[in-house]
Design a protein around this motif. Structure first.
Motif, mmCIF file in Angstrom:
data_model
loop_
_atom_site.group_PDB
_atom_site.id
_atom_site.type_symbol
_atom_site.label_atom_id
_atom_site.label_comp_id
_atom_site.label_asym_id
_atom_site.label_seq_id
_atom_site.Cartn_x
_atom_site.Cartn_y
_atom_site.Cartn_z
ATOM 1 N N THR A 140 22.701 -1.543 48.824
ATOM 2 C CA THR A 140 21.859 -0.411 49.227
ATOM 3 C C THR A 140 22.133 0.879 48.457
ATOM 4 O O THR A 140 21.393 1.842 48.590
ATOM 5 C CB THR A 140 22.032 -0.104 50.730
ATOM 6 O OG1 THR A 140 23.420 0.157 50.985
ATOM 7 C CG2 THR A 140 21.559 -1.258 51.578
ATOM 8 N N ARG A 144 19.264 3.851 48.038
ATOM 9 C CA ARG A 144 19.506 5.103 48.746
ATOM 10 C C ARG A 144 19.616 6.280 47.786
ATOM 11 O O ARG A 144 19.080 7.357 48.054
ATOM 12 C CB ARG A 144 20.800 4.995 49.563
ATOM 13 C CG ARG A 144 20.606 4.257 50.874
ATOM 14 C CD ARG A 144 21.910 4.083 51.610
ATOM 15 N NE ARG A 144 22.585 5.357 51.726
ATOM 16 C CZ ARG A 144 23.902 5.523 51.617
ATOM 17 N NH1 ARG A 144 24.683 4.479 51.395
ATOM 18 N NH2 ARG A 144 24.436 6.703 51.730
ATOM 19 N N LYS A 148 15.975 7.226 46.870
ATOM 20 C CA LYS A 148 16.055 8.176 47.989
ATOM 21 C C LYS A 148 15.621 7.580 49.321
ATOM 22 O O LYS A 148 15.038 8.256 50.157
ATOM 23 C CB LYS A 148 15.205 9.432 47.723
ATOM 24 C CG LYS A 148 15.411 10.024 46.349
ATOM 25 C CD LYS A 148 16.716 10.807 46.263
ATOM 26 C CE LYS A 148 16.772 11.580 44.955
ATOM 27 N NZ LYS A 148 18.109 11.663 44.405
ATOM 28 N N MET A 149 15.884 6.301 49.532
ATOM 29 C CA MET A 149 15.555 5.691 50.824
ATOM 30 C C MET A 149 16.532 6.164 51.882
ATOM 31 O O MET A 149 17.677 6.492 51.579
ATOM 32 C CB MET A 149 15.689 4.164 50.696
ATOM 33 C CG MET A 149 14.423 3.454 50.399
ATOM 34 S SD MET A 149 14.701 1.685 50.670
ATOM 35 C CE MET A 149 13.712 1.045 49.376
ATOM 36 N N SER A 150 16.104 6.163 53.131
ATOM 37 C CA SER A 150 17.032 6.490 54.203
ATOM 38 C C SER A 150 17.992 5.324 54.377
ATOM 39 O O SER A 150 17.699 4.205 53.972
ATOM 40 C CB SER A 150 16.277 6.732 55.516
ATOM 41 O OG SER A 150 15.809 5.500 56.012
ATOM 42 N N ARG A 151 19.138 5.608 54.995
ATOM 43 C CA ARG A 151 20.147 4.573 55.178
ATOM 44 C C ARG A 151 19.582 3.376 55.960
ATOM 45 O O ARG A 151 19.815 2.230 55.592
ATOM 46 C CB ARG A 151 21.356 5.150 55.912
ATOM 47 C CG ARG A 151 22.543 4.238 55.921
ATOM 48 C CD ARG A 151 23.678 4.812 56.750
ATOM 49 N NE ARG A 151 24.562 5.680 55.977
ATOM 50 C CZ ARG A 151 25.599 5.245 55.255
ATOM 51 N NH1 ARG A 151 25.893 3.970 55.206
ATOM 52 N NH2 ARG A 151 26.341 6.079 54.575
ATOM 53 N N ASP A 152 18.807 3.652 56.994
ATOM 54 C CA ASP A 152 18.272 2.551 57.812
ATOM 55 C C ASP A 152 17.299 1.682 57.037
ATOM 56 O O ASP A 152 17.354 0.458 57.087
ATOM 57 C CB ASP A 152 17.579 3.108 59.067
ATOM 58 C CG ASP A 152 18.577 3.754 60.014
ATOM 59 O OD1 ASP A 152 18.204 4.716 60.713
ATOM 60 O OD2 ASP A 152 19.732 3.273 60.044
ATOM 61 N N GLU A 153 16.394 2.367 56.333
ATOM 62 C CA GLU A 153 15.425 1.632 55.516
ATOM 63 C C GLU A 153 16.144 0.751 54.506
ATOM 64 O O GLU A 153 15.835 -0.422 54.337
ATOM 65 C CB GLU A 153 14.601 2.629 54.699
ATOM 66 C CG GLU A 153 13.226 2.959 55.226
ATOM 67 C CD GLU A 153 12.498 3.801 54.201
ATOM 68 O OE1 GLU A 153 12.756 5.030 54.175
ATOM 69 O OE2 GLU A 153 11.729 3.242 53.415
#
Lengths: 281, 268
Positions: A140, A144, A148-153
């Motif tokens: 991940t 991330r 720039k994805m969120s941690r959950d995504e």
């Protein structure tokens, strides 16, 4: 870092994007289009004018003796190596270089190169997993920090991919706790996490004990059947025969011949191909 | 007074034990000065050392040369001489005089500023080398792996390489911090009221020279011992972050197999 030499638009008297037609088929249709690539390390010329096209969804396996330039060619595709002459296009876009105001080629800025690399996955012979991060964190980190994805995504994407490569039980493990085959599968998941248009494999099974080669080749086979464009440098002739759409034989910095695996393995046209296959098979 | 009086041998054990177990406030302030001087200087030196280490690896040769020159000079001259040069020398030449600085409720004496300044610059040269070695110890494939996911070299260094270098920095850093705590005694030469100078002053007043220096030695030993324990804890924590666990020292265990991979207990 010099700009590719003689083969510039102005010197050839040709428009920059027309050059790709020399290779046959416009670079726009191809996933990868390498045009007359030359590369030298010091005084040793490792690539002596290599041109090759890889169509979207195609699986191309590069074979050849060591020193033939196959790994160097692979590394040029995502600009891990600079190109001395010639050009490489991925999905129609010139890799690693841009034309400056006067129509000459200069090396791209670091940020631009990084963005190009984000679309190209790379799987290393020695895995290169981040040892101080868990398996999930390894997969991940790219999404991330680069997308720039969120941690959950990112975690969700990561878990899905790790399940796909058969390692859902190991999401919280650390690389040091994994076998070679497991590490390589994590590496493939890490490459997939960036949703690349193309994945490059640099001898993905060469550092593995024999009993683990199969699990990695299986993942690669699945990837191929799902339509991923893959360029693989490998000595696994069985894989090449079964999965490759085309096998390209290189020797001494040049492409000797290429063709469908069955043809190349059973009826090699070139003497050097025959000699090489005789040693390998 | 309990004194052991033999021919030429005298030891004031009452004084010794009192100084050791009930130190005067001056002594404690000296101890505190030793601690905060070490911590502040080491911290600043580590930050500066990172800058120097990166400069040594720069693509630009003037930057590399500057960092090399700095390291050469700071490691090539004695710390004691540097202290004298910075505090006495600069003032005598009219270049700069360190004077007391009041920040809120706290006044930092000029000699303390000079000491922090000199210790930092000196140690930064060593930290630069340590960090440079640590960065070099990280597998070069790590940088490429991070870049293959679309990170610029700078970002890859920040997110992947430098965190891994931390593991290789801690042991030599710990070693240097140990030395730093002891080197603070050199600041006595410019009048910093650290542990050694206070001991020296007690010695000249009481003439219990041996006793007071022995007490000081034991306090230094206590400081360095506390640090060794802290360092060991830090090292173990980092190892765990890499999935490695140090096994207990067993008489039968081979010394080369002191660590093992933490059993993830997840089967194959």
């Amino acid at each position: 870092m010099s700009a590719p030499g003689a083969l510039t638009a102005s010197s050839a008297g040709v428009r920059a994007d027309a050059l790709s037609e020399i290779g046959g088929g416009t670079s726009q249709d191809m996933a990868v289009s390498a045009v007359d690539v030359h590369k030298r390390f010091g005084r040793v010329e490792v690539l002596k004018g290599v041109s090759v096209d890889v169509a979207r969804g195609e699986v191309v396996v590069l074979i050849g003796p060591s020193g033939s330039g196959k790994t160097t060619l692979l590394r040029c595709i995502n600009h891990f190596e600079t190109v001395d002459q010639g050009r490489i296009y991925v999905d129609g876009r010139l890799i690693g270089y841009r034309t400056d105001g006067r129509g000459r080629l200069v090396e791209e800025r670091a940020k631009a190169i990084a963005l190009q690399r984000a679309e190209i996955g790379f799987v290393f012979q020695h895995f290169n997993l981040y040892p101080n991060k868990s398996v999930l964190e390894n997969v991940t980190l790219g999404p991330r920090k680069v997308r720039k994805m969120s941690r959950d995504e990112a975690d969700e994407v990561g878990r899905t991919l790790l399940t796909r490569v058969g390692l859902d039980a190991k999401v919280d493990a650390y690389p040091v706790q994994l076998s070679g085959g497991q590490k390589q599968r994590v590496a493939i998941a890490r490459a997939l996490a960036m949703q690349p248009k193309l994945i490059l494999f640099d001898e993905p099974t060469s550092a593995l004990d024999p009993e683990m080669i199969g699990e990695v080749l299986e993942v690669m086979r699945d990837l191929a059947s799902e339509g991923m464009t893959m360029v693989v440098v490998s000595h696994e002739m069985g894989f090449a025969r079964e999965v490759a759409d085309r096998v390209v034989m290189m020797d001494d910095g040049m492409i000797v011949e290429h063709g469908r695996p069955a043809e190349l393995f059973d009826r090699p046209g070139h003497e050097r191909t025959r000699a090489f296959l005789a040693k390998i098979l | 007074m309990a004194m052991i009086a033999t021919v030429g041998l005298h030891f004031d054990s009452h004084f010794f034990w009192t100084s050791l177990l009930h130190p005067s406030s001056a002594f404690l302030q000296g101890l505190w000065a030793t601690v905060y001087l070490s911590v502040v200087a080491q911290f600043l030196a580590t930050v500066l050392g990172l800058v120097i280490a990166l400069a040594r690896r720069s693509k630009l040769s003037p930057v590399r040369a500057l960092a090399w020159g700095y390291t050469w000079i700071m490691r090539g001259t004695p710390l004691l001489v540097q202290l004298a040069l910075v505090y006495f020398g600069l003032a005598a030449a009219g270049i700069y005089r360190f004077s007391n600085l009041t920040v809120g409720p706290v006044t930092i004496p000029g000699e303390v500023q000079a000491a922090i300044f000199t210790f930092t610059l000196n140690e930064a040269a060593y930290m630069g080398e340590i960090i440079r070695a640590a960065l070099g110890a990280v597998d070069p494939g790590q940088l490429e792996a991070a870049m293959s996911t679309g990170m610029t070299p700078a970002r890859a260094m920040q997110l992947v390489v430098v965190p891994q270098a931390v593991r290789f920095v801690i042991p030599p850093l710990g070693n240097d911090f140990n030395a730093m705590m002891k080197n603070t005694s050199l600041a006595s030469i410019i009048g910093v009221q650290e542990l050694f100078l206070v001991s020296e002053q007690v010695s000249s007043v009481t003439f219990n020279t041996f006793e007071i220096y022995l007490v000081a030695s034991l306090y230094y030993l206590a400081l360095t011992t506390v640090w060794s324990v802290i360092q060991a804890v830090i090292e173990r924590r980092i190892d765990r972050k890499w999935g490695i666990e140090r096994t207990r020292w067993r008489r039968s265990a081979s010394w080369s197999r002191r660590w093992s991979v933490i059993d993830a207990g997840l089967g194959t």
